[in-house]
Design a protein around this motif. Structure first.
Motif, PDB file in Angstrom:
ATOM      1  N   VAL A 217      17.121 -32.343 -38.462  1.00 16.33           N
ATOM      2  CA  VAL A 217      17.588 -33.729 -38.623  1.00 16.33           C
ATOM      3  C   VAL A 217      17.965 -34.269 -37.248  1.00 16.33           C
ATOM      4  O   VAL A 217      18.618 -33.589 -36.459  1.00 16.33           O
ATOM      5  CB  VAL A 217      18.801 -33.777 -39.581  1.00 16.33           C
ATOM      6  CG1 VAL A 217      19.379 -35.184 -39.662  1.00 16.33           C
ATOM      7  CG2 VAL A 217      18.385 -33.307 -40.969  1.00 16.33           C
ATOM      8  N   VAL A 218      17.523 -35.499 -36.951  1.00 17.48           N
ATOM      9  CA  VAL A 218      17.676 -35.987 -35.581  1.00 17.48           C
ATOM     10  C   VAL A 218      18.903 -36.875 -35.371  1.00 17.48           C
ATOM     11  O   VAL A 218      19.175 -37.303 -34.262  1.00 17.48           O
ATOM     12  CB  VAL A 218      16.411 -36.752 -35.131  1.00 17.48           C
ATOM     13  CG1 VAL A 218      15.205 -35.840 -35.159  1.00 17.48           C
ATOM     14  CG2 VAL A 218      16.192 -37.997 -35.978  1.00 17.48           C
ATOM     15  N   GLY A 219      19.651 -37.159 -36.458  1.00 16.78           N
ATOM     16  CA  GLY A 219      20.878 -37.956 -36.302  1.00 16.78           C
ATOM     17  C   GLY A 219      20.598 -39.444 -36.329  1.00 16.78           C
ATOM     18  O   GLY A 219      19.449 -39.877 -36.205  1.00 16.78           O
ATOM     19  N   GLU A 220      21.708 -40.198 -36.472  1.00 16.59           N
ATOM     20  CA  GLU A 220      21.558 -41.653 -36.543  1.00 16.59           C
ATOM     21  C   GLU A 220      20.946 -42.175 -35.250  1.00 16.59           C
ATOM     22  O   GLU A 220      21.389 -41.827 -34.163  1.00 16.59           O
ATOM     23  CB  GLU A 220      22.940 -42.286 -36.756  1.00 16.59           C
ATOM     24  CG  GLU A 220      22.852 -43.684 -37.288  1.00 16.59           C
ATOM     25  CD  GLU A 220      24.234 -44.241 -37.623  1.00 16.59           C
ATOM     26  OE1 GLU A 220      24.375 -45.445 -37.648  1.00 16.59           O
ATOM     27  OE2 GLU A 220      25.145 -43.420 -37.841  1.00 16.59           O
ATOM     28  N   GLN A 221      19.908 -42.964 -35.371  1.00 16.59           N
ATOM     29  CA  GLN A 221      19.140 -43.484 -34.229  1.00 16.59           C
ATOM     30  C   GLN A 221      18.731 -42.362 -33.265  1.00 16.59           C
ATOM     31  O   GLN A 221      18.715 -42.541 -32.054  1.00 16.59           O
ATOM     32  CB  GLN A 221      19.930 -44.548 -33.477  1.00 16.59           C
ATOM     33  CG  GLN A 221      20.097 -45.815 -34.295  1.00 16.59           C
ATOM     34  CD  GLN A 221      20.868 -46.896 -33.555  1.00 16.59           C
ATOM     35  OE1 GLN A 221      20.752 -47.034 -32.354  1.00 16.59           O
ATOM     36  NE2 GLN A 221      21.648 -47.662 -34.284  1.00 16.59           N
TER      37      GLN A 221
END
Ligand SMILES: Nc1ncnc2c1ncn2[C@@H]1O[C@H](COP(=O)(O)OP(=O)(O)OP(=O)(O)O)[C@@H](O)[C@H]1O
Length: 592
Positions: free
Chosen positions: A473-477
């Motif tokens: 998961v790459v995180g918010e923005q």
């Protein structure tokens, strides 16, 4: 420092805002009329129930034969049940009509916000507030103002008519009471609350902007020691909103109390006049109980007026957005679809604001299928604007952009993205897995396709090193990635989509020179032959293989040619090339 959520001035209310919104309700007029009639039937059933029940009780006290009461007994039951049924169906019909209309309004507001890149100064929080609370104003105008207001007016008339059958002078007194409750008090409430109410919607919008700025800008505010000042400014606005809402509530309370008083006084006056007119005791009792109930129905107009006042600013903002003049359509009839994906810019001028210097002026470009063109130039030269004109995000003020011979603005909704796409300025990385971010480019891509695209973008090794691999998961923005990784991910997504016209806006932003060269080379190598490439870049390295390079300055093309020609000609390109070469040679010499 104050965050960008600076207080918006109270929206100038537009007298035609309601009309703009009501025009949108036209397709649902039949349903709304039905809801209005059902609301009137509900109120009327309530009033009739009160009057009949009073008549029944008072008549029963004289112990008349039961058959004289049978009709009233049945009527009381029917009215009691009917009232509930009317109320239920009115809610169903009203909400059905209004929610349909609101879906339509919200879609239009969304489209209006999305269609205007030049409206980018409308910030996320404000856009959210327009989409949510302002659109709810349109909903409330129908559901809480027009439908109940019309029902109250109709039932008030019927009540006066009913009272006139018993005693015309008493009906006259009732009419006066109803006029005070249904006309004078609403006018007074409007007068007292208008100014405060006009400030509430923009203040709510400003607070929504504050919330977004304080959340997204938290790190920068902290870094500049500006958090306290930003919080104080936001708290100031929140405090002002609370004061305004308290004032509105106090006025509302005073007006409501006056309404109750009017109901009582009217009932007393009606009784006196009816007694003087010689009306029988039972009917005087009916008038005494029915009058406050009728006044209460008319008082719904006070609530409607108050709502209407509070909705004005929100409605004005919706109306403003929906009636903003659209950018002019390109002149000339749309041309027949020729197919293919040749791109042509013909004398294109883009202006973000009337009167401002054009961001792109008289721009011409031929990008036939398979050609590779790079556009370079200083910051603010108009490079991203050019990409935006090609993807239809901005509409030229003059000239035209065609793809396959068809103007961009005349392309079918989903047609253009299938031909033109890629890595646009400030590509968005979603708070999802690497795989999900990539599949946005091509939903049916298999693992081999994902690997090829990420390899070309130089991200494959990193993905393989992650414990969760493609499911990282790459995180918010993309906040859990480095700037370079985020850029590579966005590039991989663009390469996976592989549109026939690939636009790459600064694809190597955030990468060091050696990595930037390698990524650009592999990205170009991964682009199928026959696909065109429009590269936008401030780096001049790696452009030797391009068919044409355009140098933009101030929205105009100041040089064009191939790399080997441009480096020999005096001008921006040569100067910049020499400067970048020297800087990057120094950088590489320092590298271990
Ligand atoms: N949404 C916008 N609203 C108003 N003006 C804009 C908008 N986007 C760009 N501009 C203006 O248009 C001009 C060209 O901007 P553009 O983003 O196309 O330049 P650029 O060459 O891509 O710059 P950079 O290399 O810094 O990204 C600039 O003067 C900029 O201020």
């Amino acid at each position: 420092m104050e965050p960008s959520g600076a207080p918006e001035p109270p929206a100038p209310t537009r007298p035609d805002a309601e009309r703009v919104v009501l025009r949108l309700a036209r397709p649902y007029l039949g349903r709304l009329l039905g809801a209005g009639l059902l609301a009137a039937a509900t109120e009327f059933a309530g009033l009739a129930l009160m009057a009949t029940a009073t008549w029944l009780l008072m008549s029963a006290a004289g112990r008349p034969p039961l058959d004289r009461l049978t009709v009233a007994i049945v009527a009381v039951r029917a009215l009691a049940v009917g009232r509930g049924v009317f109320r239920y169906t009115e809610r169903l019909a009203g909400h059905d009509a209004v929610l349909r209309m609101v879906t339509d309004v919200r879609a239009r507001v969304f489209a209006a916000l999305a269609a205007r890149r030049e409206g980018a100064d409308r910030r996320t929080g404000d856009a959210l507030s327009r989409l949510v609370s302002d659109v709810e104003a349109a909903q409330d105008l129908l559901l809480r103002v027009l439908v109940p207001g019309a029902a109250a007016a109709l039932v008030s008339l019927l009540a006066v008519g009913g009272a006139a059958l018993v005693s015309p002078p008493a009906a006259g007194v009732l009419a006066v009471g109803l006029l005070v409750a249904g006309v004078a008090l609403p006018a007074l409430a409007t007068r007292l609350t208008r100014r405060a109410a006009d400030e509430v919607a923009p203040l709510r919008g400003a607070l929504a902007v504050d919330a977004v700025d304080l959340t997204h800008g938290a790190a920068d505010l902290a870094a500049f020691g500006a958090t306290d000042a930003a919080l104080t400014a936001a708290e100031g606005r929140a405090g002002r909103l609370a004061r305004l809402e308290r004032r509105l509530a106090a006025v509302g309370f005073a007006v409501d109390a006056t309404g109750v008083l009017v109901g009582g006084l009217t009932a007393a006056a009606v009784v006196v006049v009816a007694l003087r007119a010689g009306v029988s005791g039972v009917l005087v009792g009916v008038l005494a109980v029915g009058t406050p109930a009728a006044v209460e129905v008319a008082l719904a107009l006070v609530a409607a007026a108050r709502q209407r006042t509070q909705l004005r600013a929100g409605l004005a903002r919706v109306a403003d957005l929906l009636t903003e003049p659209a950018a002019p359509e390109p002149v000339g009839a749309p041309e027949p679809v020729s197919g293919g994906h040749d791109v042509r810019f013909e004398d294109v001028t883009v202006r973000y604001r009337a009167g401002a210097a054009p961001a792109l002026a008289g721009f011409d470009l031929d990008l036939p299928a398979g050609r590779r063109v790079a556009v370079v130039g200083p910051s603010g030269a108009g490079k991203s604007t050019l990409a935006a004109a090609l993807t239809g995000a901005v509409r030229p003020a003059a000239g035209r952009v065609t793809v396959g011979g068809v103007p961009v603005s005349a392309q079918p909704g989903d047609g253009l993205p299938r031909i033109v796409g890629g890595l646009l300025a400030e590509a968005y990385v979603f708070h999802a897995t690497v795989r999900e971010n990539l599949l946005l480019g091509r939903p049916d891509a298999g693992e081999a396709d994902l690997a090829a695209a990420t390899r070309a973008a130089g991200l494959l090794d990193w993905v393989r090193d992650q414990p969760d691999g493609w499911d990282t998961v790459v995180g918010e923005q993309g906040g859990q990635l480095s700037g370079g990784q985020r850029q590579r991910l966005a590039l991989a997504r663009a390469l996976l989509a592989a549109p026939p016209v690939l636009v790459l806006d600064e694809p190597t932003e955030g990468l060091d020179p050696a990595a930037a060269d390698a990524v650009l080379d592999s990205a170009l190598a991964a682009t199928p032959a026959g696909h065109s490439v429009l590269l936008i870049s401030h780096r001049l390295s790696g452009l030797a293989g391009f068919d044409e390079i355009l140098v933009l300055e101030g929205g105009r093309v100041v040089q064009r040619g191939r790399h080997e020609e441009l480096v020999t000609r005096p001008g921006w390109y040569r100067e910049q090339w020499l400067r970048q070469e020297a800087a990057e040679r120094g950088y590489l010499a320092l590298a271990p």
